[in-house]
Design an enzyme around this catalytic site. Structure first.
Site, PDB file in Angstrom:
ATOM      1  N   GLU A  43       0.833  -1.224   0.000  1.00 42.51           N
ATOM      2  CA  GLU A  43       0.000   0.000   0.000  1.00 42.51           C
ATOM      3  C   GLU A  43       0.859   1.262   0.000  1.00 42.51           C
ATOM      4  O   GLU A  43       0.481   2.264   0.599  1.00 42.51           O
ATOM      5  CB  GLU A  43      -0.925   0.030   1.226  1.00 42.51           C
ATOM      6  CG  GLU A  43      -2.295  -0.469   0.960  1.00 42.51           C
ATOM      7  CD  GLU A  43      -2.764  -0.145  -0.437  1.00 42.51           C
ATOM      8  OE1 GLU A  43      -3.097  -1.117  -1.126  1.00 42.51           O
ATOM      9  OE2 GLU A  43      -2.785   1.020  -0.861  1.00 42.51           O
TER      10      GLU A  43
HETATM   11  C1  LIG Z   1       2.733  -9.632   0.364  1.00 40.16           C
HETATM   12  C2  LIG Z   1       2.534  -8.505  -0.608  1.00 40.16           C
HETATM   13  C3  LIG Z   1       1.238  -8.195  -1.024  1.00 40.16           C
HETATM   14  C4  LIG Z   1       1.036  -7.165  -1.942  1.00 40.16           C
HETATM   15  N1  LIG Z   1      -0.230  -6.925  -2.417  1.00 40.16           N
HETATM   16  C5  LIG Z   1      -0.393  -6.083  -3.493  1.00 40.16           C
HETATM   17  C6  LIG Z   1      -1.661  -5.965  -4.140  1.00 40.16           C
HETATM   18  O1  LIG Z   1      -2.657  -6.555  -3.723  1.00 40.16           O
HETATM   19  N2  LIG Z   1      -1.735  -5.188  -5.253  1.00 40.16           N
HETATM   20  C7  LIG Z   1      -0.662  -4.521  -5.754  1.00 40.16           C
HETATM   21  O2  LIG Z   1      -0.805  -3.839  -6.767  1.00 40.16           O
HETATM   22  N3  LIG Z   1       0.552  -4.593  -5.157  1.00 40.16           N
HETATM   23  C8  LIG Z   1       0.708  -5.362  -4.037  1.00 40.16           C
HETATM   24  N4  LIG Z   1       1.932  -5.470  -3.428  1.00 40.16           N
HETATM   25  C9  LIG Z   1       3.047  -4.698  -3.962  1.00 40.16           C
HETATM   26  C10 LIG Z   1       3.477  -3.569  -3.033  1.00 40.16           C
HETATM   27  O3  LIG Z   1       2.534  -2.549  -3.013  1.00 40.16           O
HETATM   28  C11 LIG Z   1       4.885  -3.133  -3.491  1.00 40.16           C
HETATM   29  O4  LIG Z   1       5.767  -4.163  -3.105  1.00 40.16           O
HETATM   30  C12 LIG Z   1       5.303  -1.805  -2.906  1.00 40.16           C
HETATM   31  O5  LIG Z   1       4.504  -0.769  -3.417  1.00 40.16           O
HETATM   32  C13 LIG Z   1       6.780  -1.485  -3.160  1.00 40.16           C
HETATM   33  O6  LIG Z   1       7.126  -1.711  -4.490  1.00 40.16           O
HETATM   34  P1  LIG Z   1       8.424  -2.596  -4.835  1.00 40.16           P
HETATM   35  O7  LIG Z   1       8.255  -3.901  -4.111  1.00 40.16           O
HETATM   36  O8  LIG Z   1       8.590  -2.668  -6.293  1.00 40.16           O
HETATM   37  O9  LIG Z   1       9.610  -1.853  -4.152  1.00 40.16           O
HETATM   38  P2  LIG Z   1      10.435  -0.636  -4.821  1.00 40.16           P
HETATM   39  O10 LIG Z   1       9.503   0.343  -5.410  1.00 40.16           O
HETATM   40  O11 LIG Z   1      11.504  -1.207  -5.682  1.00 40.16           O
HETATM   41  O12 LIG Z   1      11.087   0.006  -3.526  1.00 40.16           O
HETATM   42  C14 LIG Z   1      12.288  -0.453  -2.930  1.00 40.16           C
HETATM   43  C15 LIG Z   1      12.733   0.585  -1.890  1.00 40.16           C
HETATM   44  O13 LIG Z   1      12.986   1.840  -2.559  1.00 40.16           O
HETATM   45  C16 LIG Z   1      12.192   2.862  -1.988  1.00 40.16           C
HETATM   46  N5  LIG Z   1      11.774   3.781  -3.048  1.00 40.16           N
HETATM   47  C17 LIG Z   1      11.233   3.478  -4.244  1.00 40.16           C
HETATM   48  N6  LIG Z   1      10.972   4.607  -4.932  1.00 40.16           N
HETATM   49  C18 LIG Z   1      11.331   5.640  -4.151  1.00 40.16           C
HETATM   50  C19 LIG Z   1      11.296   7.063  -4.285  1.00 40.16           C
HETATM   51  N7  LIG Z   1      10.791   7.653  -5.363  1.00 40.16           N
HETATM   52  N8  LIG Z   1      11.787   7.808  -3.266  1.00 40.16           N
HETATM   53  C20 LIG Z   1      12.264   7.226  -2.149  1.00 40.16           C
HETATM   54  N9  LIG Z   1      12.312   5.898  -1.962  1.00 40.16           N
HETATM   55  C21 LIG Z   1      11.844   5.113  -2.943  1.00 40.16           C
HETATM   56  C22 LIG Z   1      11.018   2.151  -1.331  1.00 40.16           C
HETATM   57  O14 LIG Z   1      10.450   2.917  -0.268  1.00 40.16           O
HETATM   58  C23 LIG Z   1      11.676   0.870  -0.838  1.00 40.16           C
HETATM   59  O15 LIG Z   1      12.293   1.107   0.402  1.00 40.16           O
HETATM   60  C24 LIG Z   1       2.141  -6.446  -2.444  1.00 40.16           C
HETATM   61  C25 LIG Z   1       3.432  -6.745  -1.986  1.00 40.16           C
HETATM   62  C26 LIG Z   1       3.628  -7.755  -1.092  1.00 40.16           C
HETATM   63  C27 LIG Z   1       5.039  -8.079  -0.658  1.00 40.16           C
END
Ligand SMILES: Cc1cc2nc3c(=O)[nH]c(=O)nc-3n(C[C@H](O)[C@H](O)[C@H](O)COP(=O)(O)OP(=O)(O)OC[C@H]3O[C@@H](n4cnc5c(N)ncnc54)[C@H](O)[C@@H]3O)c2cc1C
Length: 570
Positions: A429
């Site tokens: 989220e």
């Molecule tokens: C168990 C689980 C359930 C989930 N359920 C859903 C779902 O139902 N629907 C859905 O659509 N998604 C879902 N997600 C996805 C979830 O919302 C994402 O994992 C999350 O938004 C982070 O994206 P990412 O994993 O690609 O991490 P990344 O975006 O790669 O982030 C990695 C790190 O970099 C930081 N970061 C990234 N961009 C920036 C920025 N611009 N400035 C500063 N810091 C930054 C982040 O805060 C984090 O610390 C789920 C994930 C999990 C693990």
């Protein structure tokens, strides 16, 4: 795992701390009489305690599985879901026009917390549906609303949200899923989504996916994204499910926790979808669901914190090690350091719950009155609720393990499950880093007006009780004043400086706000009782952290980039 719903606590917070009487006094929520509130909370407590709590452990031990393309949920989850549905608990806030009860979000918040404490992984399912109902209510056509919302409210159909793709996580604008118009009002949706919570199940008649994708004329980035409703089975006009849509669950993730919730990789191969809202305005429409889910996920953190606290307390009252200074208590709960942990856990749960309920009250008041001040208050509190609720869930679950000593590390006690389950709430989220950036960026576009208004309320309340509670009131006033000064400084900063201090600012804000509610609790108690003692723990031991946090805010990004990539690698 055993769970006792904190009903007295909800009543106290609603009656004395977060101003629920204002909500109940509006025409929109005239049905939320004290009797109704009592009935809703006590019935939800029964469901959580007797039906859902026994599912927490089986969900962890027997994760959802994918068998021949079909998701098989954890033992007992289908029965648990049926009980949620039969009790009408999927969405008590939904519009009565579509079969909902139209009750305040404040009550949903308490109900969601109880269901989440009892079984977090199953509770995530109705939480996703709640968000979808709200998004459809605001943005779908009348036909879609009439067809889908009643089925979602009744729980016959479930809802999911599909944003994330391998290359598009926090950066949703990088998504590649495509939508091709069919010329008949429908669209072919093609692409792969990852990490989709409750992407499928074996207990609902249909699963409705809200999917973000790009139309052929959609520009790059978030401005070119549209939102589509893509059902697993295509319904006829009467809501009878028909042919299977061209979508499938490719795999389920093997996760650290939350095992009972199937987290799916979803493949859409020209699946039939319906546009929700305007073309290219998908992010705005999805934000309705995301804001709802952000409050909901913050509450998930509180759910786990409450469960972990109850679990650790029960252990600490029984386990004996050495002599304690307390007469009549030779359990570890009598040792000063264990007492510190238990008191901290309880104080933090109170703060996080008060903030979440205050956020829900603001949402209800905004809906009932249309007032821009309430809207701004809800918008300000949403990222704080999400991040502080989930940070608290993680910190309290971690302390719960520590209270257990070695047994906390041994899976059979269940203490570790709380931490494994709750860890993801700070990630999904929108990570808590992204929440903090939202707070210091978008939520300060009013030049801090909403923040200053809240800080002013905190200061004036503390000022009013200086004579009654000199030690606590002065500390809260001083902290609020420091927060005000830090907010002025923050607004003057360049955006990347704000971002560098965003998490610290958000945590300091939550500290000050939580202490304010603790002070209000002491005032409501009116004497030196347990709530006043807990307020002293929060204000004297935890609130001082705001100084260190705000010091980071004023630094901005200074020094962070002085470390080059090579320096980090060295
Ligand atoms: C168990 C689980 C359930 C989930 N359920 C859903 C779902 O139902 N629907 C859905 O659509 N998604 C879902 N997600 C996805 C979830 O919302 C994402 O994992 C999350 O938004 C982070 O994206 P990412 O994993 O690609 O991490 P990344 O975006 O790669 O982030 C990695 C790190 O970099 C930081 N970061 C990234 N961009 C920036 C920025 N611009 N400035 C500063 N810091 C930054 C982040 O805060 C984090 O610390 C789920 C994930 C999990 C693990």
């Amino acid at each position: 795992m055993p769970y006792n719903a904190p009903l007295t606590e909800y009543r106290f917070l609603l009656d004395h701390i977060v101003g629920f009487d204002q909500v109940a006094a509006t025409e929109t929520y005239a049905d939320a009489s004290p009797d109704t509130v009592e009935a809703i909370l006590s019935e939800a407590a029964k469901l959580a305690q007797t039906v859902l709590a026994p599912l927490q452990r089986p969900g962890d031990l027997h994760p959802a599985k994918l068998e021949n393309g079909v998701v098989r949920t954890s033992p007992g989850f289908a029965e648990g879901y049926r009980a949620i549905v039969e009790g009408g608990w999927v969405s008590i806030a939904a519009n009565p026009e579509f079969g909902g009860m139209g009750l305040p979000m404040t009550l949903t918040t308490a109900v969601n917390e109880m269901m989440g404490s009892a079984c977090l992984s199953l509770q995530l399912n109705p939480l996703m549906t709640q968000g979808q109902i709200e998004a459809l209510e605001h943005h779908a056509s009348d036909e879609i609303k009439a067809l889908y919302i009643p089925k979602l409210i009744s729980g016959e159909w479930c809802g999911t949200m599909n944003l994330t793709e391998a290359q598009a996580g926090s950066d949703v604008g990088a998504l590649r899923s495509k939508a091709e118009p069919n010329g008949n009002g429908t669209y072919d949706i093609t692409g792969q989504k990852i990490y989709i919570s409750w992407g499928d199940n074996d207990f609902s008649e249909n699963v409705c996916h809200l999917v973000l994708a790009r139309l052929p004329d959609g520009v790059a980035g978030t401005k070119g994204i549209s939102l589509f409703l893509v059902p697993k089975f295509i319904p006829d006009d009467q809501g009878n499910v028909g042919a299977a849509n061209s979508l499938s669950v490719v795999s389920l993730e093997h996760k650290m926790g939350l095992h009972g919730s199937p987290t799916a990789v979803m493949q859409y191969d020209g699946a039939t979808g319906w546009l929700i809202g305007e073309p290219h305005k998908g992010m705005a429409a999805m934000f309705t669901m995301m804001n709802n889910a952000r409050l909901g996920v913050g509450v998930q953190g509180i759910s786990v914190a409450e469960g972990a606290y109850q679990h650790a307390l029960a252990y600490a009252m029984e386990r004996k090690q050495g002599k304690t200074p307390m007469a009549g208590n030779d359990a570890i709960s009598g040792h000063a350091d264990v007492r510190r942990m238990l008191a901290t856990m309880k104080a933090e749960v109170f703060s996080a719950r008060a903030i979440a309920l205050a956020c829900a009250v603001a949402i209800d008041m905004a809906k009932a009155t249309g007032s821009p001040e309430w809207k701004a208050r809800a918008a300000l509190l949403t990222p704080i609720t999400k991040a502080f609720g989930t940070d608290t869930g993680i910190a309290v679950a971690d302390m719960g393990i520590q209270v257990h000593g070695g047994m906390g590390f041994i899976e059979e006690t269940g203490a570790a499950q709380y931490l494994r389950d709750v860890r993801v709430t700070a990630i999904y989220e929108g990570t808590n880093g992204i929440q903090a950036m939202d707070l210091v960026g978008r939520k300060m576009m009013d030049k801090g007006e909403a923040a200053f208004r809240l800080i002013e309320e905190i200061e004036s309340n503390a000022h009013g009780v200086r004579a009654q509670y000199p030690d606590m009131a002065a500390a809260v006033w001083d902290a609020a004043e420091s927060l005000r000064e830090a907010t002025e400084g923050l607004i003057a900063q360049e955006m990347n400086d704000r971002f560098a201090g965003a998490v610290a600012y958000q945590q300091a804000f939550a500290r000050v706000l939580g202490s304010h509610y603790h002070l209000c609790a002491a005032m409501a108690e009116g004497k030196d009782g347990p709530r006043t003692a807990l307020a002293r723990v929060a204000i004297k031991r935890l609130l001082p952290q705001h100084k260190a946090l705000l010091a980071q805010v004023s630094l901005g990004a200074e020094g962070l980039y002085a470390l080059s990539d090579a320096d980090l690698l060295a």
